[in-house]
Design a protein around this motif. Sequence first.
Motif, PDB file in Angstrom:
ATOM      1  N   TRP A   1      81.094-101.200  30.403  1.00  0.00           N
ATOM      2  CA  TRP A   1      80.462-100.061  30.105  1.00  0.00           C
ATOM      3  C   TRP A   1      80.581 -99.258  30.992  1.00  0.00           C
ATOM      4  O   TRP A   1      80.311 -98.082  31.192  1.00  0.00           O
ATOM      5  CB  TRP A   1      79.211-100.502  29.354  1.00  0.00           C
ATOM      6  CG  TRP A   1      79.446-101.259  28.053  1.00  0.00           C
ATOM      7  CD1 TRP A   1      79.051-102.350  27.561  1.00  0.00           C
ATOM      8  CD2 TRP A   1      80.150-100.596  26.817  1.00  0.00           C
ATOM      9  NE1 TRP A   1      79.576-102.575  26.342  1.00  0.00           N
ATOM     10  CE2 TRP A   1      80.098-101.589  25.846  1.00  0.00           C
ATOM     11  CE3 TRP A   1      80.503 -99.347  26.783  1.00  0.00           C
ATOM     12  CZ2 TRP A   1      80.576-101.383  24.622  1.00  0.00           C
ATOM     13  CZ3 TRP A   1      81.171 -98.839  25.300  1.00  0.00           C
ATOM     14  CH2 TRP A   1      81.047-100.023  24.437  1.00  0.00           C
TER      15      TRP A   1
ATOM     16  N   GLY B   1      81.891 -95.453  31.408  1.00  0.00           N
ATOM     17  CA  GLY B   1      81.055 -94.288  31.561  1.00  0.00           C
ATOM     18  C   GLY B   1      81.630 -93.473  32.938  1.00  0.00           C
ATOM     19  O   GLY B   1      81.312 -92.150  32.693  1.00  0.00           O
TER      20      GLY B   1
ATOM     21  N   ILE C   1      69.963 -91.686  26.875  1.00  0.00           N
ATOM     22  CA  ILE C   1      70.329 -93.289  26.863  1.00  0.00           C
ATOM     23  C   ILE C   1      69.707 -94.194  26.396  1.00  0.00           C
ATOM     24  O   ILE C   1      69.894 -95.240  26.041  1.00  0.00           O
ATOM     25  CB  ILE C   1      70.350 -93.460  28.582  1.00  0.00           C
ATOM     26  CG1 ILE C   1      71.809 -92.381  29.257  1.00  0.00           C
ATOM     27  CG2 ILE C   1      70.968 -94.835  28.972  1.00  0.00           C
ATOM     28  CD1 ILE C   1      71.565 -92.356  30.709  1.00  0.00           C
TER      29      ILE C   1
ATOM     30  N   TYR D   1      78.416 -90.577  22.580  1.00  0.00           N
ATOM     31  CA  TYR D   1      78.398 -92.012  22.380  1.00  0.00           C
ATOM     32  C   TYR D   1      78.387 -92.247  20.961  1.00  0.00           C
ATOM     33  O   TYR D   1      78.553 -93.662  20.446  1.00  0.00           O
ATOM     34  CB  TYR D   1      77.374 -92.275  23.234  1.00  0.00           C
ATOM     35  CG  TYR D   1      77.521 -93.073  24.439  1.00  0.00           C
ATOM     36  CD1 TYR D   1      78.245 -94.350  24.511  1.00  0.00           C
ATOM     37  CD2 TYR D   1      77.444 -92.056  25.579  1.00  0.00           C
ATOM     38  CE1 TYR D   1      78.463 -94.774  25.822  1.00  0.00           C
ATOM     39  CE2 TYR D   1      77.685 -92.729  26.855  1.00  0.00           C
ATOM     40  CZ  TYR D   1      78.311 -94.109  27.145  1.00  0.00           C
ATOM     41  OH  TYR D   1      78.633 -94.508  28.049  1.00  0.00           O
TER      42      TYR D   1
ATOM     43  N   ILE E   1      75.167 -97.844  31.342  1.00  0.00           N
ATOM     44  CA  ILE E   1      75.442 -96.274  30.794  1.00  0.00           C
ATOM     45  C   ILE E   1      74.359 -95.600  31.781  1.00  0.00           C
ATOM     46  O   ILE E   1      74.856 -94.461  32.380  1.00  0.00           O
ATOM     47  CB  ILE E   1      74.871 -96.236  29.405  1.00  0.00           C
ATOM     48  CG1 ILE E   1      75.852 -96.986  28.571  1.00  0.00           C
ATOM     49  CG2 ILE E   1      74.813 -94.867  29.040  1.00  0.00           C
ATOM     50  CD1 ILE E   1      75.249 -97.014  27.329  1.00  0.00           C
TER      51      ILE E   1
ATOM     52  N   TYR F   1      76.759 -93.026  33.781  1.00  0.00           N
ATOM     53  CA  TYR F   1      76.795 -91.714  33.054  1.00  0.00           C
ATOM     54  C   TYR F   1      75.961 -90.890  33.992  1.00  0.00           C
ATOM     55  O   TYR F   1      76.122 -89.674  34.216  1.00  0.00           O
ATOM     56  CB  TYR F   1      75.953 -92.060  31.659  1.00  0.00           C
ATOM     57  CG  TYR F   1      76.763 -91.003  30.799  1.00  0.00           C
ATOM     58  CD1 TYR F   1      76.982 -89.549  30.987  1.00  0.00           C
ATOM     59  CD2 TYR F   1      76.897 -91.425  29.510  1.00  0.00           C
ATOM     60  CE1 TYR F   1      77.530 -88.818  30.020  1.00  0.00           C
ATOM     61  CE2 TYR F   1      77.319 -90.750  28.442  1.00  0.00           C
ATOM     62  CZ  TYR F   1      77.774 -89.397  28.744  1.00  0.00           C
ATOM     63  OH  TYR F   1      78.354 -88.442  27.834  1.00  0.00           O
TER      64      TYR F   1
END
Length: 465
Positions: A44, A48, A81, A234, A265, A269
């Motif tokens: 992940w 991201g 998030i 997402y 994330i 992100y």
Amino acid sequence: MSTNLEDNMKKEIKFDHSTGLDESLNPKREEERTVSPIAYAFMWIGDGVNLGNMTLGASLVVAGVATLNLFQTFAAAAIAIGIISIIFALNDRLGYRTGIPYVVQLRMSFGVKGSIISSLLRGIPAIIWYGFQSWIGGTALNEIAKVVTGGSFDNVAICFVVIQLVQIVLSMYGFHAIAWVETVASVVIMLALIYVFGVLLNSHSEVIAEKWLHAKGSWGLPFFAFIMMFMGNYAAIFLSAADYSRELKTGISDKKRGFLYFSPILIAYGFVLTIGAMLASATGISNPVKAFAVVVDNSYITVGVSAFIVLGAIAVNMVANIVPPTYVITLLTKMKYKPAVVLTGLLALCSFPWVLVQDSSAKGLGMFILIYSAFLGPIVSILLIEYYILRKQKVNVADLYAEDGPFAGYNPAAILAMLIGAGAAFTVVELAWIIGVVVAGISYILLTKYAFKDSKFKKGTIFEK
């Protein structure tokens, strides 16, 4: 969930695997699930740290001025998030505990035939994202080629095709190859981005502070629209959460899985959004690849950064944009997994991704996300309500594979609720995701209870007579 219920679910998936579908769509057995929690988290992170998310950060800067300042950007990101992680952990539960993929999970609500429509609404955006990420990677590969050839080669289209062919070959090796690529990519790309972050702070801090950090910004519609755009980005991934959780080793609690989504994330992100907004503020260019070339005025460093961009594009596609549409194609065409992977890659070549982002603006990408998430929000709402409220987490998985079983045909309540939710979402496209979720969820409960009174899809639900 109680141990008894977990034991019952294990019993429910012990059925003849000769389902008539490709082996890749059958429930994953415990011994086949070898992805560790660490590899899952790195997966992940790798997803991201990509140029699509960086472009989303760049979209905050319009005509040289940020629509949200630094604090507003991170407040919106933190809210998004948190919600994303909760939905991920909720929607991945059925796939994690039974090993079924998303396209089979859909049958629970939409029916065997009805799931075709809802699966396409997940597969088509993934293919377009696949093409967009490949185009970004092709643009970066072209920058490398220009440096290496002294400017004699300059053809993004050829580089785009080369990137696509490489990804098709890699993805044919299955999910474990994907996890390996993601682990390597996440570490390498994060190191590269830390370097770029340092360059931006050292050489462009004043203009970034003026155009982003000290921008007036807004706590109104632009703030909430960015949350929706963030979540819409997402929406497709957490909708098909079962496709990923079915590969994860068994025995991991719901809270730990939620942490495996939230932490990567947040790290990945948050970092790429920051760099995207900084790049756009410093250069006025929304395409991160071209902005990098302006900021990093050194051919050797340009090659290195561009190489990381190429790797990032491949990494995110391997996780988010290849597996889900491949499963959809496998389900609809009865193709084997590898031919379906090839077809997915060829379709992505035809997606015209360069239309979404121009040098001066990334509004096209943002609008694309908002539009398709108007449909995906209602679908995830219907799935969660079906599983947690209507069926109380009790599903006979064998029935989902029976073409003429209790889930045969289509569920009109689910399809109608999805359309009602999507229609409501388009009334305020900036808030499309949340409007679609709420309206579709309420509509589905009411339609299931009061409409289609003889519907067989009420069997096993709280509305069964």
